[in-house]
Design a protein around this motif. Structure first.
Motif, PDB file in Angstrom:
ATOM      1  N   MET A  25       6.667   4.495  -4.824  1.00  0.00           N
ATOM      2  CA  MET A  25       5.553   4.759  -5.731  1.00  0.00           C
ATOM      3  C   MET A  25       5.968   4.555  -7.189  1.00  0.00           C
ATOM      4  N   MET A  26       7.147   5.029  -7.561  1.00  0.00           N
ATOM      5  CA  MET A  26       7.600   4.912  -8.949  1.00  0.00           C
ATOM      6  C   MET A  26       7.976   3.469  -9.316  1.00  0.00           C
ATOM      7  N   LEU A  27       8.575   2.731  -8.383  1.00  0.00           N
ATOM      8  CA  LEU A  27       8.894   1.333  -8.654  1.00  0.00           C
ATOM      9  C   LEU A  27       7.627   0.525  -8.906  1.00  0.00           C
ATOM     10  N   LEU A  28       6.614   0.758  -8.094  1.00  0.00           N
ATOM     11  CA  LEU A  28       5.383  -0.007  -8.256  1.00  0.00           C
ATOM     12  C   LEU A  28       4.574   0.464  -9.457  1.00  0.00           C
ATOM     13  N   ARG A  29       4.692   1.726  -9.820  1.00  0.00           N
ATOM     14  CA  ARG A  29       4.043   2.193 -11.046  1.00  0.00           C
ATOM     15  C   ARG A  29       4.665   1.496 -12.253  1.00  0.00           C
ATOM     16  N   VAL A  79       0.859  -1.176   0.000  1.00  0.00           N
ATOM     17  CA  VAL A  79       0.000   0.000   0.000  1.00  0.00           C
ATOM     18  C   VAL A  79       0.897   1.227   0.000  1.00  0.00           C
ATOM     19  N   VAL A  80       0.613   2.180  -0.903  1.00  0.00           N
ATOM     20  CA  VAL A  80       1.424   3.391  -1.021  1.00  0.00           C
ATOM     21  C   VAL A  80       0.510   4.599  -0.994  1.00  0.00           C
ATOM     22  N   LYS A  81       0.785   5.534  -0.104  1.00  0.00           N
ATOM     23  CA  LYS A  81       0.028   6.778  -0.065  1.00  0.00           C
ATOM     24  C   LYS A  81       0.479   7.673  -1.215  1.00  0.00           C
ATOM     25  N   LYS A  82      -0.459   8.369  -1.831  1.00  0.00           N
ATOM     26  CA  LYS A  82      -0.113   9.266  -2.929  1.00  0.00           C
ATOM     27  C   LYS A  82       0.462  10.543  -2.322  1.00  0.00           C
ATOM     28  N   ASP A  83       1.733  10.480  -1.981  1.00  0.00           N
ATOM     29  CA  ASP A  83       2.443  11.596  -1.367  1.00  0.00           C
ATOM     30  C   ASP A  83       3.861  11.600  -1.917  1.00  0.00           C
ATOM     31  N   LYS A  84       4.095  12.441  -2.913  1.00  0.00           N
ATOM     32  CA  LYS A  84       5.400  12.471  -3.568  1.00  0.00           C
ATOM     33  C   LYS A  84       6.496  13.027  -2.671  1.00  0.00           C
ATOM     34  N   TYR A  85       6.122  13.767  -1.658  1.00  0.00           N
ATOM     35  CA  TYR A  85       7.111  14.426  -0.820  1.00  0.00           C
ATOM     36  C   TYR A  85       7.301  13.744   0.525  1.00  0.00           C
ATOM     37  N   GLY A  86       6.753  12.547   0.694  1.00  0.00           N
ATOM     38  CA  GLY A  86       6.886  11.816   1.950  1.00  0.00           C
ATOM     39  C   GLY A  86       8.332  11.435   2.221  1.00  0.00           C
ATOM     40  N   GLU A  87       8.775  11.692   3.423  1.00  0.00           N
ATOM     41  CA  GLU A  87      10.166  11.397   3.791  1.00  0.00           C
ATOM     42  C   GLU A  87      10.448   9.904   3.804  1.00  0.00           C
ATOM     43  N   ASN A 124      -7.623   4.303  -4.495  1.00  0.00           N
ATOM     44  CA  ASN A 124      -8.820   4.672  -3.757  1.00  0.00           C
ATOM     45  C   ASN A 124      -8.447   5.629  -2.629  1.00  0.00           C
ATOM     46  N   TRP A 125      -9.088   6.784  -2.606  1.00  0.00           N
ATOM     47  CA  TRP A 125      -8.925   7.767  -1.540  1.00  0.00           C
ATOM     48  C   TRP A 125      -7.462   8.121  -1.289  1.00  0.00           C
ATOM     49  N   GLN A 126      -6.743   8.455  -2.336  1.00  0.00           N
ATOM     50  CA  GLN A 126      -5.343   8.891  -2.275  1.00  0.00           C
ATOM     51  C   GLN A 126      -4.383   7.801  -1.817  1.00  0.00           C
ATOM     52  N   TRP A 127      -4.768   6.553  -1.952  1.00  0.00           N
ATOM     53  CA  TRP A 127      -3.906   5.428  -1.635  1.00  0.00           C
ATOM     54  C   TRP A 127      -3.868   4.488  -2.829  1.00  0.00           C
ATOM     55  N   TYR A 128      -2.680   3.981  -3.135  1.00  0.00           N
ATOM     56  CA  TYR A 128      -2.504   2.966  -4.170  1.00  0.00           C
ATOM     57  C   TYR A 128      -2.397   1.612  -3.480  1.00  0.00           C
ATOM     58  N   TYR A 129      -3.146   0.643  -3.985  1.00  0.00           N
ATOM     59  CA  TYR A 129      -3.080  -0.729  -3.488  1.00  0.00           C
ATOM     60  C   TYR A 129      -2.517  -1.594  -4.610  1.00  0.00           C
ATOM     61  N   TYR A 130      -1.422  -2.269  -4.362  1.00  0.00           N
ATOM     62  CA  TYR A 130      -0.763  -3.096  -5.370  1.00  0.00           C
ATOM     63  C   TYR A 130      -0.805  -4.556  -4.928  1.00  0.00           C
ATOM     64  N   TYR A 131      -1.288  -5.417  -5.836  1.00  0.00           N
ATOM     65  CA  TYR A 131      -1.381  -6.854  -5.597  1.00  0.00           C
ATOM     66  C   TYR A 131      -0.478  -7.558  -6.593  1.00  0.00           C
ATOM     67  N   LEU A 132       0.369  -8.420  -6.116  1.00  0.00           N
ATOM     68  CA  LEU A 132       1.318  -9.140  -6.957  1.00  0.00           C
ATOM     69  C   LEU A 132       0.597 -10.166  -7.830  1.00  0.00           C
ATOM     70  N   THR A 133       0.906 -10.181  -9.122  1.00  0.00           N
ATOM     71  CA  THR A 133       0.320 -11.155 -10.051  1.00  0.00           C
ATOM     72  C   THR A 133       1.263 -12.350 -10.195  1.00  0.00           C
ATOM     73  N   ASN A 134       0.805 -13.368 -10.897  1.00  0.00           N
ATOM     74  CA  ASN A 134       1.641 -14.552 -11.112  1.00  0.00           C
ATOM     75  C   ASN A 134       2.895 -14.210 -11.911  1.00  0.00           C
ATOM     76  N   GLU A 135       2.761 -13.316 -12.904  1.00  0.00           N
ATOM     77  CA  GLU A 135       3.926 -12.885 -13.678  1.00  0.00           C
ATOM     78  C   GLU A 135       4.916 -12.139 -12.786  1.00  0.00           C
ATOM     79  N   GLY A 136       4.388 -11.344 -11.860  1.00  0.00           N
ATOM     80  CA  GLY A 136       5.241 -10.621 -10.923  1.00  0.00           C
ATOM     81  C   GLY A 136       5.974 -11.541  -9.975  1.00  0.00           C
TER      82      GLY A 136
END
Length: 129
Positions: A72-76, A50-58, A89-101
């Motif tokens: 964020m950029m690696l997962l994009r 889970v990644v918050k959409k915050d480009k400036y997060g420390e 959803n609501w300024q959060w990115y949810y990433y689920y690993l696929t079989n190819e991943g």
């Protein structure tokens, strides 16, 4: 990194003019290999991230003490290659690993086939009670 391409041309009055074309699609982000392996290992271990959409997060989280932008950029990048499924959803990115991943990370991290992400492990009987 913006790259400008200089193209000298002759205009209708036979004067030399120049046009500059910038290619914004070739923006690259350089991420240290140690940080990349840390994100990949965590993603493989958990199966989700889970990644918050915050480009400036420390920092991303307590588990990943990395800049949030790098995660964020690696997962994009992984999402564009089809290695993860992305839900926003609501300024959060949810990433689920696929079989190819899973296959890619297993090869990249040199892991044996018997190690699987936590999302694919069966719940033990002791944990269910």
């Amino acid at each position: 990194i913006l790259r400008a391409v200089y193209t000298p041309t002759l205009n209708s009055t036979r004067r030399l003019s120049a046009t500059f074309k910038t290619n914004t699609n070739s923006l690259n982000m350089f991420i240290v290999k140690k940080n990349r392996i840390q994100v990949y290992s965590y993603l493989f271990k958990e199966g989700v991230l889970v990644v918050k959409k915050d480009k400036y997060g420390e920092k991303h989280s307590d588990e990943l003490n990395l800049p949030n932008l790098e995660v964020m950029m690696l997962l994009r990048s992984f999402a564009s290659k089809g290695y993860v499924k992305e839900v926003f959803n609501w300024q959060w990115y949810y990433y689920y690993l696929t079989n190819e991943g899973i296959e890619y990370l297993r090869e990249y991290l040199a892991l044996p086939a018997d190690i699987v992400p936590a999302t694919l492990k069966k719940a033990t009987a002791a944990a269910a009670v």
